[in-house]
Design a protein around this motif. Structure first.
Motif, PDB file in Angstrom:
ATOM      1  N   SER A 257       0.649  -1.079  -0.071  1.00  0.00           N
ATOM      2  CA  SER A 257       0.196   0.101  -0.140  1.00  0.00           C
ATOM      3  C   SER A 257       0.923   1.223  -0.071  1.00  0.00           C
ATOM      4  CB  SER A 257      -1.158   0.196   1.175  1.00  0.00           C
ATOM      5  OG  SER A 257      -0.292   0.300   2.399  1.00  0.00           O
ATOM      6  N   VAL A 258       0.334   2.399  -0.452  1.00  0.00           N
ATOM      7  CA  VAL A 258       0.985   3.680  -0.614  1.00  0.00           C
ATOM      8  C   VAL A 258      -0.078   4.607  -0.107  1.00  0.00           C
ATOM      9  CG1 VAL A 258       0.546   4.004  -3.051  1.00  0.00           C
ATOM     10  CG2 VAL A 258       2.340   4.848  -1.901  1.00  0.00           C
ATOM     11  N   THR A 259       0.789   5.683   0.736  1.00  0.00           N
ATOM     12  CA  THR A 259      -0.030   7.025   0.894  1.00  0.00           C
ATOM     13  C   THR A 259       0.510   7.927   0.266  1.00  0.00           C
ATOM     14  OG1 THR A 259      -0.621   6.050   3.178  1.00  0.00           O
ATOM     15  CG2 THR A 259      -1.000   8.377   2.845  1.00  0.00           C
ATOM     16  N   TYR A 260      -0.480   8.694  -0.555  1.00  0.00           N
ATOM     17  CA  TYR A 260       0.004   9.971  -1.353  1.00  0.00           C
ATOM     18  C   TYR A 260      -0.363  11.195  -0.469  1.00  0.00           C
ATOM     19  CZ  TYR A 260       1.230   7.473  -5.838  1.00  0.00           C
ATOM     20  OH  TYR A 260       1.559   6.841  -6.725  1.00  0.00           O
ATOM     21  N   ASN A 261       0.298  12.323  -0.835  1.00  0.00           N
ATOM     22  CA  ASN A 261      -0.158  13.663  -0.587  1.00  0.00           C
ATOM     23  C   ASN A 261      -0.704  13.913  -2.103  1.00  0.00           C
ATOM     24  OD1 ASN A 261       0.843  14.088   2.180  1.00  0.00           O
ATOM     25  ND2 ASN A 261       2.960  14.232   1.207  1.00  0.00           N
ATOM     26  N   THR A 262      -1.898  14.374  -1.952  1.00  0.00           N
ATOM     27  CA  THR A 262      -2.596  14.474  -3.174  1.00  0.00           C
ATOM     28  C   THR A 262      -2.391  15.975  -3.553  1.00  0.00           C
ATOM     29  OG1 THR A 262      -4.543  15.277  -2.031  1.00  0.00           O
ATOM     30  CG2 THR A 262      -4.352  12.935  -2.649  1.00  0.00           C
ATOM     31  N   VAL A 263      -2.601  16.376  -4.882  1.00  0.00           N
ATOM     32  CA  VAL A 263      -2.557  17.774  -5.329  1.00  0.00           C
ATOM     33  C   VAL A 263      -3.969  18.187  -5.971  1.00  0.00           C
ATOM     34  CG1 VAL A 263      -0.219  16.968  -6.032  1.00  0.00           C
ATOM     35  CG2 VAL A 263      -1.951  16.775  -7.701  1.00  0.00           C
ATOM     36  N   PRO A 264      -4.202  19.554  -6.058  1.00  0.00           N
ATOM     37  CA  PRO A 264      -5.024  20.165  -6.544  1.00  0.00           C
ATOM     38  C   PRO A 264      -5.537  19.636  -7.733  1.00  0.00           C
ATOM     39  CG  PRO A 264      -3.935  21.591  -5.724  1.00  0.00           C
ATOM     40  CD  PRO A 264      -3.044  20.474  -5.680  1.00  0.00           C
ATOM     41  N   GLU A 265      -6.861  19.415  -8.202  1.00  0.00           N
ATOM     42  CA  GLU A 265      -7.362  19.318  -9.346  1.00  0.00           C
ATOM     43  C   GLU A 265      -8.382  20.587  -9.828  1.00  0.00           C
ATOM     44  OE1 GLU A 265      -7.219  18.396 -12.420  1.00  0.00           O
ATOM     45  OE2 GLU A 265      -8.375  16.413 -12.761  1.00  0.00           O
ATOM     46  N   TYR A 266      -7.947  21.564 -10.462  1.00  0.00           N
ATOM     47  CA  TYR A 266      -8.358  22.575 -10.586  1.00  0.00           C
ATOM     48  C   TYR A 266      -9.434  22.544 -11.730  1.00  0.00           C
ATOM     49  CZ  TYR A 266      -4.557  24.874  -8.076  1.00  0.00           C
ATOM     50  OH  TYR A 266      -3.630  25.301  -6.939  1.00  0.00           O
ATOM     51  N   PRO A 267     -10.670  23.185 -11.362  1.00  0.00           N
ATOM     52  CA  PRO A 267     -11.715  22.907 -12.405  1.00  0.00           C
ATOM     53  C   PRO A 267     -11.882  23.687 -13.632  1.00  0.00           C
ATOM     54  CG  PRO A 267     -12.608  24.378 -10.489  1.00  0.00           C
ATOM     55  CD  PRO A 267     -11.223  23.934 -10.277  1.00  0.00           C
ATOM     56  N   HIS A 268     -11.174  24.700 -13.569  1.00  0.00           N
ATOM     57  CA  HIS A 268     -10.903  25.641 -14.754  1.00  0.00           C
ATOM     58  C   HIS A 268      -9.831  25.540 -15.792  1.00  0.00           C
ATOM     59  CE1 HIS A 268     -14.690  27.821 -13.256  1.00  0.00           C
ATOM     60  NE2 HIS A 268     -14.182  27.603 -12.135  1.00  0.00           N
ATOM     61  N   LYS A 269      -9.863  25.283 -16.973  1.00  0.00           N
ATOM     62  CA  LYS A 269      -8.992  24.770 -17.843  1.00  0.00           C
ATOM     63  C   LYS A 269      -9.191  25.317 -19.132  1.00  0.00           C
ATOM     64  CE  LYS A 269      -8.992  20.229 -15.596  1.00  0.00           C
ATOM     65  NZ  LYS A 269      -9.029  18.574 -15.791  1.00  0.00           N
ATOM     66  N   ALA A 270      -7.901  25.746 -19.552  1.00  0.00           N
ATOM     67  CA  ALA A 270      -8.148  26.234 -21.193  1.00  0.00           C
ATOM     68  C   ALA A 270      -6.847  25.443 -21.966  1.00  0.00           C
ATOM     69  CB  ALA A 270      -7.922  27.759 -21.248  1.00  0.00           C
ATOM     70  N   SER A 271      -7.069  25.249 -23.198  1.00  0.00           N
ATOM     71  CA  SER A 271      -6.237  24.851 -23.991  1.00  0.00           C
ATOM     72  C   SER A 271      -5.778  25.302 -25.263  1.00  0.00           C
ATOM     73  CB  SER A 271      -6.091  23.281 -24.365  1.00  0.00           C
ATOM     74  OG  SER A 271      -6.458  22.523 -22.951  1.00  0.00           O
ATOM     75  N   ALA A 272      -4.580  25.390 -25.865  1.00  0.00           N
ATOM     76  CA  ALA A 272      -4.008  26.173 -27.147  1.00  0.00           C
ATOM     77  C   ALA A 272      -2.924  25.096 -27.854  1.00  0.00           C
ATOM     78  CB  ALA A 272      -3.616  27.512 -26.736  1.00  0.00           C
ATOM     79  N   LEU A 273      -3.139  25.293 -29.121  1.00  0.00           N
ATOM     80  CA  LEU A 273      -2.092  24.466 -30.290  1.00  0.00           C
ATOM     81  C   LEU A 273      -1.629  25.747 -30.809  1.00  0.00           C
ATOM     82  CD1 LEU A 273      -1.028  21.919 -30.864  1.00  0.00           C
ATOM     83  CD2 LEU A 273      -2.910  22.297 -32.890  1.00  0.00           C
ATOM     84  N   ILE A 274      -0.326  25.925 -30.228  1.00  0.00           N
ATOM     85  CA  ILE A 274       0.685  26.815 -31.169  1.00  0.00           C
ATOM     86  C   ILE A 274       1.770  26.126 -32.066  1.00  0.00           C
ATOM     87  CG2 ILE A 274       2.018  29.053 -30.848  1.00  0.00           C
ATOM     88  CD1 ILE A 274      -0.742  29.214 -29.315  1.00  0.00           C
ATOM     89  N   VAL A 275       1.541  26.620 -33.305  1.00  0.00           N
ATOM     90  CA  VAL A 275       2.609  25.833 -34.298  1.00  0.00           C
ATOM     91  C   VAL A 275       3.598  27.174 -34.756  1.00  0.00           C
ATOM     92  CG1 VAL A 275       2.911  24.913 -36.398  1.00  0.00           C
ATOM     93  CG2 VAL A 275       0.823  24.555 -35.164  1.00  0.00           C
TER      94      VAL A 275
END
Length: 935
Positions: A257-275
């Motif tokens: 078994s392993v115990t993790y310190n978790t990290v935030p899962e932020y609800p607001h996201k944006a993505s871009a594709l830059i060439v």
């Protein structure tokens, strides 16, 4: 060399026979992982408890038998295979415990990574590691490989987020770092071992050059060799030990078994594709982005973009990009939308000085973002799908210092050209300088192996020596890079790793030749063959992504294993080897017990539906085409026969009672050699003949209602709280919504063809399907009216192919597109269990089904890990063990629910039987909680 007889005797005393496998089919099936290596274990042991692992290690130590641990087998570098004893996780390693409001989570090694994130999601948290295989790989493998991913970087991997660990050492000792009493006892019992670890730490920290080299190596993304950073990051030998286990690939102990310190899962996201116009410009932008609020930056070279440029949803301009173009896929995340917009402005400003060839600017639309990320995720399978049959697809995983990323990309491309890997592509996690390169490789003759050897030698020299990078950033060392560990790390660090190995595994029985090997040619041995077997499955890369959704996983074979064995059968046949015995075993393991629902295709990177192969094999065995043709022509009579049988069974139920009838049914089934179907109290009552509805011009909108043949024959079970047949309930709901309901003519003789297709009679299936489509065309006035089918499998059969332009709805799509605007929903408080059928998932309506249920109830339960119920048409009657196995975890999760809903009558029979809850169509729930809108 065989295993010692005394070891085998001890193993048989320790493990029940149904969890020991040494037959040729099972050892080959389990001996395959996602890598391009193959070893056939002499014994496969499915363990169900830590105590079994402890006793097995005691036994292995006594007889010096090598042992390899395996979780999901999605590892790419050959670390989960064995030619000795392979220990695989069974069902009972799925424990999880959320702590401190989600800031920590304790997980057993059998938990799939995505499942851990699913339980954390309501708390706005997740585990740090985010490997691409997270929907299939398990926590045991994630920790043992120190897997990372697109957003994880070096700050959120298992090593950095480790809060505690429970482990089993090679001598069978259990240590739980979070158990104070246990730790105190361990410090006494293993004082000598801990002192030696402490001394190794002191020596390493005192060696200034070595300590600085270690720190430098782990400023990069690096999983080559053992985690030497534990020796410079910690001075408590207990911390050193637990952190050495991370990334040790099962060579130092077993992680229970392993115990993790978790990290935030932020609800607001944006993505871009830059060439950008060229690689240099693209790579110069990466250090700038590293200083910005970005969560992920993925690099795609022009070859990568070319490999997916025809993918649906991609901008047209991708095909016209210049030859030197190089792209960055960027994502930013934030706790609020306003903060996200601030971050996007900051990122745009930072990128303003760089010339851009094309771009998709930052979007918060999940659909558009999904398309952009599909580009990145589609690159690896794009290469795999076009490779020549018999070759394997290899994905390598290196890190360059970020400031030298452009030079590294150019030099890798030069190596591709030097060694003739024209199809090779480069993509990766740019913020860390972590590049994946994908190429195809054959191993059928010495010249191909020599080409691979020369190429990998050049890669090792380039990455590890010239650039001081890492040869494995996140995929683990395995067998693949074991010969190059010393070249990358140098002699001092390499010998330090061997000292750690010999200290914790003095007999060398834990996963030998993985991470550390005395054999400089180990990466060129035991190369996996991928012989041609069938066009349907020849592109399989044996990654194992399909396995979590397969209902026969753990009962017989998984889709990956079905393909592995079929490939072996075909190769043996071509070699003139007698395969009759193997094929006889495969008949049940591979063909009969396959649900053939095709969920595997939903998870497969190259879209393989193993069910298509199984249906083809069933068709080749189908011995009664004349009977199938007769049945197709006399289908109405067949339905009468079904109703008669159900009526007789219902009469027996009333006269004998359920317990006695079930006992008699089971006895009769045994006496018949399992040829008689299984009876269950959830068996439906018969439905009376469906009367044709008068068609009139009421001025109301019309809907053509197609009751599936199952709905026309199988009513509610005698014990079901809902006793109105689905046909009547559906008609009442549609009329409540203001529709005029029309039935097709000659209804009882109609069928979508699915029952024929599943039995291996595709011609008869297609004939019935075409007959039904013609009737629907007439009833819908040549497609003017929508067509509502009350069962999702039948809907899928009709829409999967050319449907003559008819708009055919399953219950979920019809309710969300037509009834939401006509009915008012008043949700009930009683909890409702939801089963998303395989066909609903194929139709893309899985999330919509859950959302409809949430409109109907404030307490909706979607059981974890049940992707297919295993009833599979009539297999729930004729092969009940498949249904039993698929739903073995259902009852504890849903027994508090007032009812269950689904969209397939046969699935509902099995679900009711195994849950103790009445499952019926979604329509019953929707009808109960709705009324017509007042306007």
């Amino acid at each position: 060399m065989s295993l010692p007889a005394d070891f085998l005797t001890g193993a048989r005393r320790l493990i029940p026979p149904e969890r020991l496998f040494d037959d040729p089919l099972s050892t080959l099936a389990f001996g395959t992982d996602a890598s391009f290596y193959r070893l056939i274990p002499k014994l496969v042991v499915r363990v169900e408890s830590e105590a079994e692992v402890v006793r097995l290690l005691h036994l292995a130590a006594r007889y010096q038998v090598p042992v390899t641990f395996r979780a999901a087998g999605t590892s790419l570098s050959g670390q989960a295979i064995s030619d000795s004893v392979l220990v695989v996780l069974g069902d009972y390693w799925n424990g999880r415990e959320i702590r401190d409001g989600g800031n920590q989570i304790r997980l057993q090694p059998g938990v799939i990574g995505a499942q851990a994130n699913a339980v954390l999601a309501p708390l706005g948290r997740k585990i740090g590691p985010d490997p691409a295989s997270i929907n299939a790989c398990k926590i045991g493998g994630i920790v043992a490989n120190n897997a990372s991913g697109m957003c994880c970087g070096t700050a959120q991997n298992s090593y950095q987020t480790l809060a505690g660990m429970r482990l089993v050492l090679a001598d069978g000792t259990v240590l739980d770092s979070e158990d104070e009493r246990g730790v105190a006892a361990f410090r006494q019992s293993h004082a000598a071992l801990l002192e030696q670890l402490a001394e190794l730490g002191r020596e390493t920290r005192a060696n200034t050059a070595l300590a600085e080299r270690i720190r430098h190596k782990y400023r990069l993304k690096n999983t080559t060799g053992l985690s030497l950073n534990a020796l410079v990051d910690f001075d408590d030998p207990l911390d050193i030990l637990t952190h050495l286990m991370v990334g040790s690939e099962g060579t130092l102990g077993f992680i229970s078994s392993v115990t993790y310190n978790t990290v935030p899962e932020y609800p607001h996201k944006a993505s871009a594709l830059i060439v950008f116009p060229d690689v240099d410009t693209c790579c110069r932008a990466v250090p700038v982005l590293k200083q910005q609020p970005v969560a992920a930056v993925e690099l795609l070279d022009r070859r990568s973009l070319r490999s997916v440029q025809n993918q649906p949803g991609l901008p047209d301009w991708v095909a016209g990009l210049s030859d030197g173009a190089c792209a960055l896929l960027i994502e930013s995340r934030a706790a609020s939308q306003s903060l996200l917009h601030e971050q996007l402005a900051q990122i745009r400003s930072a990128l303003a000085p760089f010339p851009v060839e094309q771009q998709v600017d930052f979007t918060e639309d999940p659909a558009v973002s999904g398309q952009l990320w599909a580009i990145r995720k589609g690159t690896f399978p794009a290469v795999g799908a076009v490779r020549a049959t018999g070759t394997t697809v290899i994905i390598e995983d290196v890190t360059f210092p970020v400031e030298q990323l452009a030079a590294g990309v150019h030099r890798l491309i030069a190596l591709f050209e030097k060694h003739g890997y024209d199809e090779a592509i480069i993509f990766g996690h740019a913020l860390e300088g972590n590049l994946h390169f994908v190429f195809t490789q054959g191993f059928e003759d010495p010249a191909q192996v020599a080409r691979y050897e020369a190429f990998m030698g050049d890669v090792a020299e380039l990455v590890a020596v010239e650039f001081g990078g890492s040869l494995k950033a996140e995929h683990g060392t395995g067998r693949n890079m074991a010969p190059f560990v010393e070249q990358e790390w140098g002699s001092d660090a390499y010998q330090l790793m061997w000292r750690i190995k010999r200290l914790l595994d003095p007999q060398g029985i834990l996963n030998p030749d993985v991470v550390l090997s005395d054999d400089p040619q180990i990466h060129l041995k035991n190369l996996k063959p991928l012989p041609a077997a069938n066009n349907i499955v020849d592109k399989c890369i044996e990654c194992g992504f399909c396995e979590p959704v397969c209902p026969s996983n753990g009962l017989t074979l998984t889709p990956r294993q079905r393909i592995v064995i079929w490939r072996d059968i075909q190769a043996k046949k071509r070699a003139g080897i007698d395969t009759r015995e193997l094929e006889a075993v495969y008949q049940y393991q591979g063909i009969d017990s396959c649900a053939a629902t095709g969920l595997c295709a939903e998870r497969c990177p190259v879209g393989i539906n193993t069910g298509d192969l199984v249906r083809e094999l069933r068709a080749s065995q189908a011995a009664y085409p004349d009977r199938a043709a007769w049945l197709a022509k006399h289908f109405a009579g067949a339905l009468k026969g079904v109703r008669f049988t159900l009526r007789a069974a219902d009469l027996a139920h009333r006269l004998l009672g359920a317990p006695r009838l079930q006992r008699w049914s089971e006895g009769a089934r045994k006496l018949s050699g399992a040829r008689l179907p299984s009876w269950t109290p959830a068996l439906p009552q018969p439905v009376k003949l469906v009367p044709l509805l008068d068609q009139w011009q009421s001025g109301k909108p019309r809907v053509v209602y197609l009751p599936a043949c199952i709905s026309r024959s199988m009513g509610p079970a005698r014990s079901d709280s809902e006793q109105m047949p689905l046909i009547d309930k559906t008609r009442a709901l549609l009329e409540k919504a203001g529709y005029e309901v029309v039935l097709p003519a000659q209804l009882d003789g109609l069928c979508c063809g699915q029952p024929f297709a599943s039995k291996g009679y595709p011609e008869q299936a297609e004939a019935k399907r075409n007959e039904l489509l013609a009737a629907l065309r007439e009833a819908s006035r040549n497609g003017q009216d929508p067509i509502y089918c009350d069962t999702s499998p039948c809907t899928l059969s009709l829409v999967d192919g050319e449907a003559d332009g008819l708009d055919i709805f399953d219950p979920v799509r019809f309710i969300r597109t037509h009834l939401f605007q006509r009915l008012t929903f008043t949700p009930q408080a009683q909890p409702v269990a939801v089963h998303v059928t395989c066909s609903t998932q194929h139709l893309g309506e899985g999330h919509a089904l859950i959302e409809i249920a949430r409109r109907c109830s404030t307490n909706v339960v979607v059981p974890e890990g049940i992707h297919c119920c295993g009833f599979a048409g009539d297999k729930g009657f004729n092969l009940p063990e498949l249904n039993d196995h698929a739903l073995r975890t259902l009852k504890p999760v849903v027994q508090h629910c007032s009812e269950g809903v689904s969209t397939s009558r046969t699935c509902e029979i099995g679900l009711s039987s195994h849950s103790g809850v009445d499952y019926h169509s979604l329509v019953y729930l929707v009808d109960r909680v709705t009324c017509p809108k007042s306007d």
